[in-house]
Write a protein that holds these residues in place. Sequence first.
Motif, short mmCIF file in Angstrom:
data_model
loop_
_atom_site.label_atom_id
_atom_site.label_comp_id
_atom_site.label_asym_id
_atom_site.label_seq_id
_atom_site.Cartn_x
_atom_site.Cartn_y
_atom_site.Cartn_z
N THR A 196 12.87 6.28 15.85
CA THR A 196 13.96 6.98 16.52
C THR A 196 13.39 8.15 17.32
O THR A 196 12.20 8.44 17.25
N ASP A 197 14.24 8.79 18.06
CA ASP A 197 13.80 9.93 18.86
C ASP A 197 13.35 11.10 17.99
O ASP A 197 12.49 11.88 18.37
N ARG A 198 13.93 11.22 16.81
CA ARG A 198 13.63 12.37 15.96
C ARG A 198 12.58 12.06 14.89
O ARG A 198 11.93 12.95 14.37
N VAL A 199 12.42 10.78 14.57
CA VAL A 199 11.45 10.37 13.55
C VAL A 199 10.44 9.44 14.20
O VAL A 199 10.80 8.41 14.77
N ARG A 200 9.17 9.83 14.14
CA ARG A 200 8.12 9.03 14.75
C ARG A 200 7.96 7.69 14.05
O ARG A 200 7.71 6.66 14.68
N ASN A 201 8.10 7.70 12.75
CA ASN A 201 7.92 6.47 11.99
C ASN A 201 8.71 6.58 10.69
O ASN A 201 8.61 7.56 9.96
N LEU A 202 9.50 5.57 10.38
CA LEU A 202 10.27 5.53 9.14
C LEU A 202 10.17 4.11 8.60
O LEU A 202 10.74 3.18 9.17
N ARG A 203 9.44 3.96 7.51
CA ARG A 203 9.18 2.63 6.98
C ARG A 203 9.61 2.54 5.52
O ARG A 203 9.23 3.37 4.70
N PHE A 204 10.38 1.51 5.21
CA PHE A 204 10.75 1.18 3.85
C PHE A 204 9.97 -0.07 3.45
O PHE A 204 9.77 -0.97 4.27
N TYR A 205 9.56 -0.13 2.20
CA TYR A 205 8.85 -1.34 1.79
C TYR A 205 9.06 -1.63 0.32
O TYR A 205 9.37 -0.75 -0.50
N ARG A 239 -3.22 -5.75 -18.75
CA ARG A 239 -2.85 -5.27 -17.42
C ARG A 239 -1.34 -5.39 -17.22
O ARG A 239 -0.66 -6.18 -17.87
N ALA A 240 -0.87 -4.62 -16.27
CA ALA A 240 0.56 -4.57 -15.98
C ALA A 240 0.90 -5.41 -14.75
O ALA A 240 0.05 -5.66 -13.88
N ARG A 241 2.13 -5.83 -14.69
CA ARG A 241 2.72 -6.39 -13.47
C ARG A 241 3.63 -5.30 -12.90
O ARG A 241 4.49 -4.78 -13.62
N THR A 242 3.45 -4.95 -11.64
CA THR A 242 4.11 -3.77 -11.10
C THR A 242 4.92 -4.11 -9.86
O THR A 242 4.45 -4.83 -8.96
N PHE A 243 6.13 -3.58 -9.81
CA PHE A 243 7.01 -3.69 -8.65
C PHE A 243 7.29 -2.29 -8.13
O PHE A 243 7.60 -1.38 -8.91
N SER A 244 7.18 -2.13 -6.82
CA SER A 244 7.31 -0.80 -6.23
C SER A 244 8.28 -0.82 -5.06
O SER A 244 8.40 -1.82 -4.34
N ILE A 245 8.94 0.31 -4.88
CA ILE A 245 9.76 0.54 -3.70
C ILE A 245 9.27 1.84 -3.08
O ILE A 245 9.09 2.85 -3.78
N GLY A 246 8.99 1.80 -1.78
CA GLY A 246 8.35 2.95 -1.16
C GLY A 246 8.94 3.32 0.17
O GLY A 246 9.70 2.57 0.80
N LEU A 247 8.55 4.52 0.62
CA LEU A 247 9.04 5.08 1.87
C LEU A 247 7.92 5.86 2.53
O LEU A 247 7.24 6.67 1.89
N ASN A 248 7.70 5.60 3.83
CA ASN A 248 6.76 6.37 4.64
C ASN A 248 7.52 6.99 5.81
O ASN A 248 8.28 6.30 6.51
N ILE A 249 7.32 8.29 6.01
CA ILE A 249 8.01 9.00 7.09
C ILE A 249 6.96 9.73 7.93
O ILE A 249 6.11 10.43 7.39
N GLY A 250 7.05 9.58 9.24
CA GLY A 250 6.20 10.31 10.15
C GLY A 250 7.04 11.11 11.13
O GLY A 250 7.92 10.56 11.81
N LEU A 251 6.84 12.42 11.16
CA LEU A 251 7.62 13.30 12.03
C LEU A 251 6.77 13.84 13.16
O LEU A 251 5.55 13.98 13.03
#
Length: 988
Positions: A931-940, A976-988
Motif C-alpha cells: 500500500t502507499d503507507r506500508v512498504r510490505n505487509l506479508r501474512f504467512y 522432535r516436534a511438529r510445528t505450525f506457525s502463523i506469522g506477519l512481516n511488516i515493512g514501513l
Amino acid sequence: MRVKFYLFGLAVSLLYVGQVMGQEHRVTGQVISGENRTPLLGVNITVQNSDLGTITDLDGHFELEVASPQDVLVFAYIGYQVAEIPINGRGVVDVVLTPQAIAGQELVVIGYGTQQRRDITSSIFSLKEASFTQGAITDVQSLLQARVPGVVITQSNGDLGGARVIRIRGGTSVNAGNGPMIVIDGVPIDNESAIPGGTGITDGTRDNPLSMLNPNDIASIEVLKDASAAAIYGARGGNGVILITTKEGRAGGVPLTYSTYTSYSTVSNTLDLLDAKAYRAFAADVGATPTMLDASTDWQNVIFSTAVSQRHHLSFGGGTETSRYLVSLSYLNEQGIVLNSERQRFSVRLNMNNTLLDGKLRLALRINPTFIKKNNTPYQQAGGFEGGLFTNVYKLNPTLPVYLSDGTTYYEPGNPGIRNPVALLNGIEDVSQNMRIFFNGTVEYEFIQGLSAKLNLGLDRTAASRNIYQPRSLPYAAAFGGRADVLNNERQSTLFESTLNYRTNIGTSNLDASVGYTFQEFENNGFGAIAQDFVTDAWSYNNLAGGANFAEKPFSFRDRNRLVSFLGRVNYNLAGKYLISTAVRREGSSRFGSGNKWGLFPSGSIGWRLSEEPFLRSIDVVSDLKLRASWGIAGNQDIGNYRSLVLLGPGANAVIGGSEVTGVAATQLPNADLQWEETSQLNLGLDFSFYRDRISGSIDVYTKTTTDLLVEIDVPQPAVVTTTLANVGEVTNKGIEFALNTVNFSTPDFFWRTSFNFASNKNEVVSLGDDKDKFITTGNVSGAGLSGVQAQIIKPGEALGTFFGFKFLGYDANGEEILSTEGGPLNDGRLILGVARPDFTFGISNTINYKNIDFRVFIQGVQGIDILNNTRLEYQRPSNIFNGINLMAGAVDDVKAGIDPEAAVAYSDRFIEDGSFIRLQNITVGYTLQTDRVRNLRFYLSADNLFVLTDYTGYDPEVHTFTGRALGIDYTNVPRARTFSIGLNIGL
C-alpha cells in the motif's frame, strides 16, 4: 560487457547526479524481487555503454534521465541475476529481478575478503537470505540444513537450543574435533558451549553455541568446503569453514521492519509401548506379578504438551552514502513439548559503517549482546542407576497413576529406581543462563588507488551459569537430603588482525593480492560447588550453606591457548578466461609440542572459463561454463589445551603426623612431538549456467586425506597413566557433490524456482599407526546388564562410525538367543553390522510466486545410514515385566518368536536399524500486500517437520547421543516436534 559492482553500492546516485542533468528522456519505474515480490532498495541501475546511473529508493523506485529513448538499462543487485532491459521509448520501466544461487556475478565472501562468484576457483557454496530455510527457525544451522551439498547437519534431539553436529565432507578425526570453523563478520568465534554440564539425571543438556546468533540478522552464509578455500585459515580449516555475514544498513530513509510469529508444537512421534490392557495381558501370559493398580496411564502422553512459542524481531536502519547503520532487536520465547521446558532469548545488534576522507577511510562496528535463559529438561543420555526423564517414562508400567486420589504424586513403594516422570519435571529446578557479547571493529584506509590496509579487532565473551536443585520432596533425592549445584563458566576470545591488500587492473586482466598477520587468544575459566543434606527445600539452590554435607569438593579451573599467523594470497584473472589463486598461511599454536608449534598450510587453484573461448562464446545456450581444480593443506588443532605437557593434579594422598595431606601426581605424560592433524584435499569442479542463468549449478569431485591423526595410544606399563595422545594414522574421504538451480517460469505475475542438491561421501580409516592390527572400540551401549559393551570399532579398512557386534541367529530350545561366535574383525564372532554414515544426502526446494501469493516447500533426505536403537535394546526386553518395568510392544512378538521371557537380551544386529528418511521439512504459504503507507505487509502460514518417511522405529532417525567418538546411537533422547506457525512481516 563488464558490469560494475560496488560492495556498498549506495554512493552511485550522488556520483552521477551532475552527469544526468539536462538529458532528454526521463525514465521512472520500480524494481521488485521475483522471490517474494517485495521492493528492492539500493539496486544498481546503469545505462549500457555509459557512465549514467542511479539506485532505487526504499520502495524500489528509481528515476533516471538518459540520452536516448532507445538506451538499454542494466539492473544489478547482489544475489540476483543481472537484467538488461531495453527502454524502447517507454517512460515507465518496471523490473522483476530473478534471484540466483550459484551462477552469475554476485559477490561471495571468502577468507579475508570478497570475490565475484564467476571468479571463484575453489569449492565455495554461498547462500543468500532469499535461499534460507523458512519456518520457525531459531538457529543458524537450520538455515543451512540440507541446503549445501556435502554438509550434513544432525539435530541431536528435540531439546530446545540443543547441540547440532556439523560435518563437511565427512569426518576426519578420531580424537580431535570434527566440526567446522565458524567465522562471523570476519572474526573466528569460540564454538564451544559455555553452559556447564550436569551430572547424573541432568547430564543430557548439550548447548548449541550458535544459538546466540539471531537468524534474522544474517545476510549470507558461505561454506568453504575444499582445502584450497579453507587453507587460508590454517590450523583450523581442516574440517571446513563456515563464514557468516550479518546485514548492514543502506543509504536512504529509515526503513522499519517488524516480523513476528506464533507457533504451536506437538510431539511428532511416540514409541510403541504397551498400554495398560496389553501390559496386564502380557504379565498373565508369562506369569509375572508386578505391582498393578487400576489406572491406565500413557506416560508419554502425560509429559508432552502443546508448546506455544513466539518471536518478535524489529529492525531499522539508514543513513547517508558515507554513514550507515542498522539496529535490530529480537525476542524469542520458545516452549518445549516437554512439560516445564522453556527457552528465552533477548538479542540486540548494532552494525555501523562510515566512510571518511573522500572514501579513503572506512570504519565498521558490530556489537551484538545476547542473553539466553533456559529451563532444562532433566533427561540423561547415558545409562545409570539414577535414571533420567525418558528412562522413567519407558519404565513406569501403565497401570500406575500419576496422582493418588488425594492429589499427591504416586511413587512406587520399595522401588526407588523407578521415578514418577511428572514429579521429576515439576520438582527438579535446572536453570541455565548465558550472556554473550560479540564485538567487531574494523578500520580500513586506502593509501593510493588499489592499495589499502585493514585492522580488525574482535571480542567474543560469554558468561554462563547453571543452577540445579533436586528437592528432598522427591523420594530418591530425600536419601541424600536434596542436592544443590551452583556452576559458573566464562569463555573469552580476543582477536587482532592486520592485512594489506592490493588490487589493480592490467589491461583486460586484474590482480588481487593480500598479506596479513593475525593473533587470537582463547581463555576459559569457571568454578562450581555442590551441597547436600538440606533441612528444607525452600532455599532451592540459593543457599549452599544450608546444606550440611559438601561431599564433593568445590572446584575451579582456568586454561587458555593462543594462535599466531602470517598469511598471504594472490588471485589473478587473465582476460576473464584464466583464473589463478594461491594462498599460504604459517601458523603457530600454543597447544602443540615445543618442536612442532609452527606449521605451513599452502593451497592453490586454477579455473578456465570455457564460455569465454571462441568455440563457445557464440552458443547462446551457454551463459557460463567454468572448469576448476584446487589443492591445499589445512590443519586441525581441536584437541583441548595443554595436551603436549605434563599435567599435575591432586592424588597420591599421604598421612603425615596423623593427618591426611593431599598429594600431587602426574595425570598426563608430556609429548614434545605433538602436532596438528593435516588434511590435504584435491577438488575438481565444474560450474555451469545455461539459458541466461535459467539453469545453473555445479559438480564437484574430491578426495581428501588426513594424516598425523591425533589418537590416544597405550602407554607401556607401569606408568602413571594408561594412554597418551600422539600423531599416528590416516583417514581418507572421497565424494561427489551436485547442485542444480532452475528458474522454471519467470514472468511479472508468476515465478517458479527449484533447487536441488546431492552429495555422497565414502570415509575410510587407512591406518592407526605402524601396527596394522590396531583397533579402537568406542560407543558405550547403555542399559542394565550392558555395562562395558561397546558398539563401534575404529579399524583400518573401515569407516569412522562402523558398528560391530554379534549377529542374531535365532533362539535355541531353551529360548536363549543364539549369537554369532566366529569371524569378524577381532575373530570373536563380532561382525561388521553397519555404518552410521549416509550413502548419500539430498535436498529439494521449490519457490513459487503468483502475483502476491508465495509458496515454498522444502524436502530433505538421508539414505543408507544405520542407527543403533539403544532405547529399543533396553526396553524391548521381555524380562522387564518381572521387575515391574514396562516394555515395547515388540517384546510380545519376541516371546511369540521363541525367546524365553526371562532370558537375557544382548546387543546384536537386531537393534541396528536403517535410519534412511525423507522429511517434509517445511511448507510455507504467504500473501503480500503493498500500500502507499506500508512498504510490505506479508501474512504467512508455515509447517515444520510435517512428516517423515522412514522405517526407523525410534522417535526420529535424525539423532545423535553423545557417547564419545561414536556416531548414530539413539538412547532416551528428547523427541522432535511438529510445528505450525502463523506469522506477519511488516515493512514501513
